[in-house]
Design an enzyme around this catalytic site. Structure first.
Site, short mmCIF file in Angstrom:
data_model
loop_
_atom_site.label_atom_id
_atom_site.label_comp_id
_atom_site.label_asym_id
_atom_site.label_seq_id
_atom_site.Cartn_x
_atom_site.Cartn_y
_atom_site.Cartn_z
N GLU A 125 0.89 -1.17 0.00
CA GLU A 125 0.00 0.00 0.00
C GLU A 125 0.92 1.21 0.00
OE1 GLU A 125 -1.59 2.99 2.05
OE2 GLU A 125 -2.36 1.46 3.43
N CYS B 264 -2.25 7.98 4.58
CA CYS B 264 -2.27 7.66 3.15
C CYS B 264 -3.56 8.16 2.51
CB CYS B 264 -2.09 6.17 2.94
SG CYS B 264 -3.04 5.19 4.08
P1 NAP Z 1 9.69 3.50 3.18
O1 NAP Z 1 10.91 4.27 2.89
O2 NAP Z 1 8.94 3.00 2.02
O3 NAP Z 1 10.14 2.28 4.12
C1 NAP Z 1 9.19 1.35 4.65
C2 NAP Z 1 9.93 0.09 5.05
O4 NAP Z 1 10.38 -0.59 3.88
C3 NAP Z 1 11.17 0.35 5.89
O5 NAP Z 1 11.24 -0.65 6.87
C4 NAP Z 1 12.31 0.24 4.91
O6 NAP Z 1 13.48 -0.26 5.47
C5 NAP Z 1 11.79 -0.78 3.91
N1 NAP Z 1 12.31 -0.56 2.56
C6 NAP Z 1 12.10 0.52 1.79
N2 NAP Z 1 12.71 0.37 0.60
C7 NAP Z 1 13.31 -0.84 0.63
C8 NAP Z 1 14.10 -1.56 -0.31
N3 NAP Z 1 14.39 -1.06 -1.50
N4 NAP Z 1 14.59 -2.76 0.06
C9 NAP Z 1 14.30 -3.28 1.28
N5 NAP Z 1 13.55 -2.65 2.20
C10 NAP Z 1 13.06 -1.45 1.89
O7 NAP Z 1 8.68 4.31 4.07
P2 NAP Z 1 8.90 5.10 5.42
O8 NAP Z 1 10.29 4.96 5.94
O9 NAP Z 1 7.84 4.66 6.31
O10 NAP Z 1 8.63 6.63 5.05
C11 NAP Z 1 9.24 7.27 3.94
C12 NAP Z 1 8.19 7.89 3.05
O11 NAP Z 1 7.21 6.91 2.68
C13 NAP Z 1 7.36 8.99 3.67
O12 NAP Z 1 7.94 10.26 3.64
C14 NAP Z 1 6.11 8.93 2.84
O13 NAP Z 1 6.25 9.65 1.64
C15 NAP Z 1 5.95 7.50 2.48
N6 NAP Z 1 4.94 6.82 3.31
C16 NAP Z 1 3.72 6.59 2.78
C17 NAP Z 1 2.75 5.94 3.52
C18 NAP Z 1 1.40 5.66 2.97
O14 NAP Z 1 0.55 5.29 3.74
N7 NAP Z 1 1.18 5.76 1.68
C19 NAP Z 1 3.02 5.51 4.81
C20 NAP Z 1 4.29 5.75 5.34
C21 NAP Z 1 5.23 6.38 4.55
P3 NAP Z 1 14.44 0.59 6.43
O15 NAP Z 1 13.68 1.74 6.93
O16 NAP Z 1 14.85 -0.40 7.47
O17 NAP Z 1 15.56 1.04 5.62
#
Ligand code: NAP
Length: 528
Positions: A264, A301
Site C-alpha cells: 500500500e 495515506c
Molecule cells: P519507506 O521508505 O517505504 O520504508 C518502509 C519500510 O520498507 C522500511 O522498513 C524500509 O526499510 C523498507 N524498505 C524501503 N525500501 C526498501 C528496499 N528497497 N529494500 C528493502 N527494504 C526497503 O517508508 P517510510 O520509511 O515509512 O517513510 C518514507 C516515506 O514513505 C514517507 O515520507 C512517505 O512519503 C511514504 N509513506 C507513505 C505511507 C502511505 O501510507 N502511503 C506511509 C508511510 C510512509 P528501512 O527503513 O529499514 O531502511
C-alpha cells in the site's frame, strides 16, 4: 523492559553487530534504547522456524486460532501505559492518537477472531457428483481457501500499532493460518518489541508452535531484502513509499518462485467540488478540509492532497475560506526528522513550480520537526502538463486546481495515477448530472466518497483500502477490514476425496455449520 533484541520465535537474540537507536522527534533526541539488527543467520533461523510452524499451524481449527488472536489483544492491553509512552516517544504522536490506535489494533484482532469463530470466510464451495450424468459422469469437487505459508510484514512508519507489528497485515495473516515474520520499522523499534513480546506471550499461553511469529530489527534494506528473497517466504505485506513498495515488488517477481507483495503506497486522494457544495456550504467544507489536510500532521495515506473545482467566484471564496482555516492550524510534530525533511523538500519543490500560488502557509517559525501546513493553487492547464504537481507530499499539504470547465476537470481525473480514495462534494442530483466525472473518478480509485473527507478509515468488512497502481500493487484486494485475509490464501479443490479425509469445512455433515455454496445454493445445512 525493552532489550533491543530480535525475537526469533520465542528466543531473544542479538547476535548482529549493527546497532541503532530510535528517535524522539518532539525532544529532537535519540531515545535511550539500543536495537540490534538481525544478521543473516538470525533471519534464516526465523524463516526456518516459521516454515516448520506452518506445518502444524495451518491445520489448527478456527476456534484455536481465534483464541490466539484474542490472547494477543489482551496482552497488548496489558502492556498499559508503557506501550503508550513508548509509542509517543518514538513517533511524536499525541496520547489520544496512541490510545485510539491501540483500540483500533485490538479491535482488528477481535474482528478476525470473530471471523474465524464463524468460519464461513473460507468460501467453501461444493459440487456433488452425478455418476449417472450423460454423456459423461460428473466428479465430486469441493473447494476452499488454504493459507499460502510464511508471510513477511513490513511495519509502517505512520501507524506504529495499527499497520505494524500486530496490525492489520499480521492479524489477517495469522488468522488465515500463515506464520508471520515482522521486519520492524526502524523508527519505532521499541514499540514493535513491546507488541512482539505480547504476541509471543499469547502464543505460549494458547499453545501455538514456536516460530508462528518472529520480530526482526533492521535499519537498512538488507534484512528486508533477505526476507523477500528467501525461498521459504510465500508473501509480503507492506505500507510505505512508492519507491520502497515497487522495489520490493520487483524483487519478489524476479525470484525463481515469484511471490505476491501486497504494497500500500502513495495516494493524493482527489476531491471534486461540484457547484452546490461551494454555493451553499462553502464554510462547512473549508472547515472539514482544513481539518482533514492537517489531521495527524497530514501523515495519512488518505490525506486529501488534491482538490479540483471549476474557476469562478464560488471556488474563489472556498479557496479563501480554506486558506483562512488552514493558516490557523498550529504545526504539529512529525514522525521523524527524515519524514519532516522529506515533507519540507516536497513542499518546497511543488511550491517552486511555475504559475503556482500559495493559498495558505503557517507564517510563524515552527518548532523543529513540526510540519507547517501549506495549500497551493494552480490552473487546470498548468496542472495537466506538469506531472511534478501530481506527486504525493506526505504531510499537511494540498493543491487546489482551478479548472476552466468540467471537461478539463474530467480530463485531469482521467490522467491521474491510481488512488486509494476519491471524493465528490455536491448533491445527489449532481451525481447524475455529472455522471461522466463520477465514472472517471471511480475508474481511478478503490473507495469513492460522497460528501465527506477521505481521512478516517472505518475497519469493517465492506471497507476497500486499496486502489489501482501505484496506490497499491494489487487493486483486487483490501489491506483494511476482515476481507484482507484473502491476500494470504489460495483456493484448493479436492476431487472425489473421501469424506472423512476432507477438511471439516467441506465434509458432508458440515460439522462447523458454516455457510457454503452447495450445488449452486448458499446454505449452512449438511449434505445427504
Ligand atoms: P519507506 O521508505 O517505504 O520504508 C518502509 C519500510 O520498507 C522500511 O522498513 C524500509 O526499510 C523498507 N524498505 C524501503 N525500501 C526498501 C528496499 N528497497 N529494500 C528493502 N527494504 C526497503 O517508508 P517510510 O520509511 O515509512 O517513510 C518514507 C516515506 O514513505 C514517507 O515520507 C512517505 O512519503 C511514504 N509513506 C507513505 C505511507 C502511505 O501510507 N502511503 C506511509 C508511510 C510512509 P528501512 O527503513 O529499514 O531502511
Amino acid at each position: 523492559m525493552i532489550s533491543g533484541a530480535n525475537y526469533i520465535g520465542s528466543k531473544e537474540s542479538k547476535e548482529g553487530n549493527i546497532a541503532y537507536k530510535t528517535f524522539n522527534p518532539k525532544l529532537n533526541l535519540e531515545t535511550d534504547w539500543t536495537f540490534y539488527e538481525a544478521n543473516k543467520e538470525e533471519v534464516n533461523e526465523a524463516v526456518s522456524l516459521a516454515s516448520d510452524a506452518f506445518k502444524t499451524y495451518k491445520n489448527f481449527s478456527g476456534i484455536k486460532k481465534a483464541e490466539f488472536l484474542r490472547a494477543i489483544a489482551k496482552e497488548i492491553e496489558l502492556l498499559g501505559s508503557t506501550l503508550i509512552e513508548t509509542y509517543m516517544a518514538e513517533s511524536g504522536l499525541p496520547e489520544g492518537r496512541a490510545i485510539g490506535e491501540r483500540g483500533r489494533t485490538i479491535g482488528q484482532l477481535l474482528a478476525f477472531a470473530q471471523l474465524l469463530e464463524d468460519g464461513s470466510w473460507v468460501e467453501a464451495s461444493i459440487d456433488t457428483s452425478q455418476p449417472d450424468r450423460a454423456p459423461m459422469p460428473k466428479v465430486d469437487l469441493r473447494k476452499m481457501f488454504s493459507p499460502i505459508g510464511p508471510i513477511v510484514v513490513f511495519g509502517a512508519s505512520n501507524f506504529p500499532l495499527a499497520f505494524s507489528t500486530a496490525g492489520g497485515d499480521t492479524a489477517s495473516a495469522l488468522a488465515s493460518g500463515c506464520p508471520v515474520i515482522v521486519k520492524s520499522h526502524p523508527m519505532h523499534a521499541g514499540t514493535s518489541e513491546l507488541v512482539a513480546s505480547a504476541v509471543l506471550k499469547a502464543a505460549s499461553l494458547t499453545g501455538m508452535p514456536n516460530g508462528v511469529f518472529s520480530n526482526l530489527n533492521s535499519k537498512g534494506f538488507d534484512v528486508g531484502r533477505q526476507l523477500v528473497l528467501h525461498p521459504m517466504v510465500k508473501g509480503v505485506g507492506f505500507t510505505g513509499s512508492i519507491k520502497g513498495g515497487t522495489a520490493l515488488s520487483k524483487m519478489a517477481n524476479e525470484r525463481e518462485e515469484p511471490i505476491p507483495v501486497f504494497a500500500e503506497m502513495g495516494s493524493v486522494n482527489p476531491v471534486v467540488i461540484l457547484p452546490s457544495a461551494i454555493e451553499n456550504e462553502n464554510d462547512k467544507w473549508a472547515n472539514v478540509y482544513a481539518n482533514s489536510i492537517t489531521m495527524g500532521s497530514g501523515q495519512f495515506c488518505t490525506n486529501p492532497g488534491l482538490i479540483l473545482g471549476v474557476k469562478g467566484d464560488s471556488l474563489n471564496s472556498f479557496i479563501d475560506a480554506l486558506g483562512r482555516e488552514v493558516s490557523k492550524v498550529e504545526p504539529s510534530c512529525m514522525l521523524h526528522p527524515n519524514i519532516y525533511n522529506a515533507f519540507e523538500s516536497g513542499k518546497n519543490e511543488l511550491s517552486a513550480q511555475k504559475n503556482v500560488d500559495v493559498v495558505a502557509s503557517y507564517s510563524e517559525n515552527a518548532t523543529v520537526n513540526f510540519g507547517a501546513a501549506k495549500v497551493l493553487r494552480v490552473l487546470g492547464a498548468e496542472f495537466f502538463k506538469n506531472s511534478t504537481l501530481h506527486r504525493e507530499v506526505f504531510g499537511p499539504f494540498s493543491i487546489v486546481v482551478e479548472c476552466k470547465d468540467y471537461l478539463e476537470l474530467e480530463n485531469i481525473l482521467k490522467q491521474l495515477e491510481g488512488q486509494l480514495t476519491g471524493t465528490i462534494l455536491g448533491n445527489a442530483q449532481e451525481l447524475k448530472d455529472f455522471g461522466s466525472i463520477v465514472e472517471a473518478l471511480k475508474n481511478r480509485v478503490g473507495r469513492i466518497i460522497f460528501n465527506g473527507a477521505p481521512t478516517g478509515v472505518e475497519v469493517c468488512s465492506s471497507m476497500q483500502h486499496g486502489g489501482p497502481f501505484p496506490a497499491t500493487t494489487d487493486s483486487r484486494f483490501t489491506s483494511v477490514g476482515v476481507r484482507s485475509i484473502e491476500r494470504w490464501v489460495r483456493p484448493v479443490a479436492y476431487q472425489n476425496w473421501p469424506n472423512d479425509l476432507l477438511p471439516q469445512e467441506l465434509q458432508n455433515e458440515n460439522p462447523l455449520q458454516i455457510f457454503r455454496y452447495v450445488d449452486g445454493n448458499f446454505s449452512n445445512k449438511n449434505i445427504g
